[in-house]
Design a protein around this motif. Sequence first.
Motif, mmCIF file in Angstrom:
data_model
loop_
_atom_site.group_PDB
_atom_site.id
_atom_site.type_symbol
_atom_site.label_atom_id
_atom_site.label_comp_id
_atom_site.label_asym_id
_atom_site.label_seq_id
_atom_site.Cartn_x
_atom_site.Cartn_y
_atom_site.Cartn_z
ATOM 1 N N VAL A 127 29.353 34.120 35.102
ATOM 2 C CA VAL A 127 30.415 34.594 36.335
ATOM 3 C C VAL A 127 29.540 35.285 37.553
ATOM 4 C CG1 VAL A 127 32.257 36.071 36.834
ATOM 5 C CG2 VAL A 127 32.178 34.574 34.392
ATOM 6 N N ASP A 128 29.828 34.965 38.505
ATOM 7 C CA ASP A 128 29.191 35.440 39.841
ATOM 8 C C ASP A 128 30.118 36.400 40.440
ATOM 9 O OD1 ASP A 128 26.679 33.862 39.594
ATOM 10 O OD2 ASP A 128 27.754 32.239 40.118
ATOM 11 N N CYS A 129 31.564 35.919 40.554
ATOM 12 C CA CYS A 129 32.534 36.537 41.332
ATOM 13 C C CYS A 129 33.691 36.557 40.548
ATOM 14 C CB CYS A 129 32.729 35.857 42.659
ATOM 15 S SG CYS A 129 34.247 36.610 43.680
ATOM 16 N N LEU A 130 34.512 37.880 40.269
ATOM 17 C CA LEU A 130 35.765 37.889 39.606
ATOM 18 C C LEU A 130 36.657 38.616 40.658
ATOM 19 C CD1 LEU A 130 35.930 39.739 36.271
ATOM 20 C CD2 LEU A 130 37.712 39.826 37.941
ATOM 21 N N ILE A 131 37.717 37.585 40.758
ATOM 22 C CA ILE A 131 38.960 37.790 41.988
ATOM 23 C C ILE A 131 40.277 37.726 41.054
ATOM 24 C CG2 ILE A 131 40.140 36.871 43.631
ATOM 25 C CD1 ILE A 131 37.817 35.248 44.167
ATOM 26 N N GLY A 132 40.831 39.381 41.246
ATOM 27 C CA GLY A 132 42.191 39.607 40.767
ATOM 28 C C GLY A 132 43.104 38.993 41.645
ATOM 29 N N LYS A 143 31.905 41.440 42.910
ATOM 30 C CA LYS A 143 30.884 40.742 42.898
ATOM 31 C C LYS A 143 30.249 41.116 41.744
ATOM 32 C CE LYS A 143 26.391 39.407 44.765
ATOM 33 N NZ LYS A 143 25.452 39.421 46.101
ATOM 34 N N ILE A 144 29.755 40.272 40.501
ATOM 35 C CA ILE A 144 29.193 40.854 39.162
ATOM 36 C C ILE A 144 27.989 41.028 39.267
ATOM 37 C CG2 ILE A 144 29.207 40.296 36.696
ATOM 38 C CD1 ILE A 144 32.090 40.579 37.808
ATOM 39 N N GLU A 145 27.471 42.008 38.662
ATOM 40 C CA GLU A 145 26.123 42.352 38.748
ATOM 41 C C GLU A 145 25.178 41.424 37.874
ATOM 42 O OE1 GLU A 145 25.504 46.677 37.951
ATOM 43 O OE2 GLU A 145 27.041 46.984 39.388
ATOM 44 N N LYS A 146 24.022 41.412 37.744
ATOM 45 C CA LYS A 146 23.187 40.708 37.194
ATOM 46 C C LYS A 146 22.308 41.232 36.253
ATOM 47 C CE LYS A 146 25.879 36.792 37.954
ATOM 48 N NZ LYS A 146 25.349 35.419 38.158
ATOM 49 N N THR A 147 21.626 40.614 35.165
ATOM 50 C CA THR A 147 20.525 41.238 34.461
ATOM 51 C C THR A 147 19.369 40.727 35.318
ATOM 52 O OG1 THR A 147 20.185 39.322 33.064
ATOM 53 C CG2 THR A 147 21.682 41.179 32.273
ATOM 54 N N SER A 148 18.150 41.218 34.961
ATOM 55 C CA SER A 148 16.821 40.506 35.393
ATOM 56 C C SER A 148 16.604 39.157 35.283
ATOM 57 C CB SER A 148 15.567 41.234 34.890
ATOM 58 O OG SER A 148 15.429 41.282 33.592
ATOM 59 N N CYS A 203 43.531 34.279 32.541
ATOM 60 C CA CYS A 203 42.423 33.945 33.612
ATOM 61 C C CYS A 203 41.884 32.616 33.511
ATOM 62 C CB CYS A 203 41.116 34.988 33.211
ATOM 63 S SG CYS A 203 40.498 34.451 31.673
ATOM 64 N N GLN A 204 41.166 32.154 34.815
ATOM 65 C CA GLN A 204 40.719 30.894 34.713
ATOM 66 C C GLN A 204 39.461 30.873 35.496
ATOM 67 O OE1 GLN A 204 44.797 28.292 35.280
ATOM 68 N NE2 GLN A 204 43.436 28.082 36.926
ATOM 69 N N PHE A 205 38.601 30.010 34.664
ATOM 70 C CA PHE A 205 37.161 30.067 35.229
ATOM 71 C C PHE A 205 36.876 28.714 35.853
ATOM 72 C CE2 PHE A 205 32.770 28.364 34.518
ATOM 73 C CZ PHE A 205 32.095 29.450 34.715
ATOM 74 N N PHE A 206 36.283 28.615 36.810
ATOM 75 C CA PHE A 206 35.643 27.616 37.788
ATOM 76 C C PHE A 206 34.282 27.681 37.843
ATOM 77 C CE2 PHE A 206 40.180 27.979 38.934
ATOM 78 C CZ PHE A 206 40.629 26.787 38.681
ATOM 79 N N PRO A 207 33.471 26.566 37.662
ATOM 80 C CA PRO A 207 32.038 26.628 37.679
ATOM 81 C C PRO A 207 31.599 26.386 39.225
ATOM 82 C CG PRO A 207 32.693 24.279 37.096
ATOM 83 C CD PRO A 207 34.092 25.374 37.033
ATOM 84 N N ALA A 208 30.386 27.095 39.524
ATOM 85 C CA ALA A 208 29.761 26.643 40.718
ATOM 86 C C ALA A 208 30.127 25.343 41.369
ATOM 87 C CB ALA A 208 28.455 27.237 40.859
ATOM 88 N N MET A 209 30.219 25.354 42.797
ATOM 89 C CA MET A 209 30.255 24.138 43.534
ATOM 90 C C MET A 209 28.604 23.325 43.700
ATOM 91 S SD MET A 209 32.742 25.111 46.766
ATOM 92 C CE MET A 209 32.955 23.274 47.103
#
Length: 216
Positions: A127-132, A143-148, A203-209
């Motif tokens: 997940v890169d972005c979470l929208i309510g 915007k979801i924080e990422k690990t290294s 919730c619903q997930f959509f992969p990156a374009m």
Amino acid sequence: MNEQEHKLSTIQAIQNAGQEVEVFIVSHGMTDDESFALEAALIPLVGDTNAVAGHGDRLMWLKKNQVEELYDKPIERSDVELLRGNILFVSLNQQDTNALVKAGAEEQLAYVTLGDWNLGEPRSRLVDCLIGVKHGLIISIFKIEKTSEGVAKFERIPPLKAGAHGRSRFVGTRVQELEEKLASRSVFEGDAMLSKIRPGAACQFFPAMDETTEHS
């Protein structure tokens, strides 16, 4: 007088007048969500339209200009850079979103938006972005924080009972400037409305374009 007392009082008044209360079963065997939707549709026909707001402020019985105001400016996913990545839309239908977007409610807005969501661990890592959203319209954007290693940061919540699915609570930063720009608008990809979460889902997930899709 609460709703139940009011109902009983009305029935008693009818019976005191020497009349009988006729009972009709409009439908049966429905889920809670289905019954709430039917109730919201029927209340204005038989009673107070204000009572519709009792179950999630459903977008029913709107005037034509109100509907046009809500839906005449949809967002094309490819036009917003953040939305081109992996998106998780989450339902805030049961929340008082008017209160959540006011100044001073930032912590609560983040809490209800970022979790806990019934999404598998493999997809949660993407997940890169979470929208309510509420009834398909944008309320909050994080915007979801990422690990290294580029993996989404989230806490895995174990199921409360055996056989149930675990849930994910994400770590993210509110993108308030974009949120204010896109608030109360829906997200489309071509003819498909992505921000309208299917019935029964939270919730619903959509992969990156991919690049082909983005530039087609």
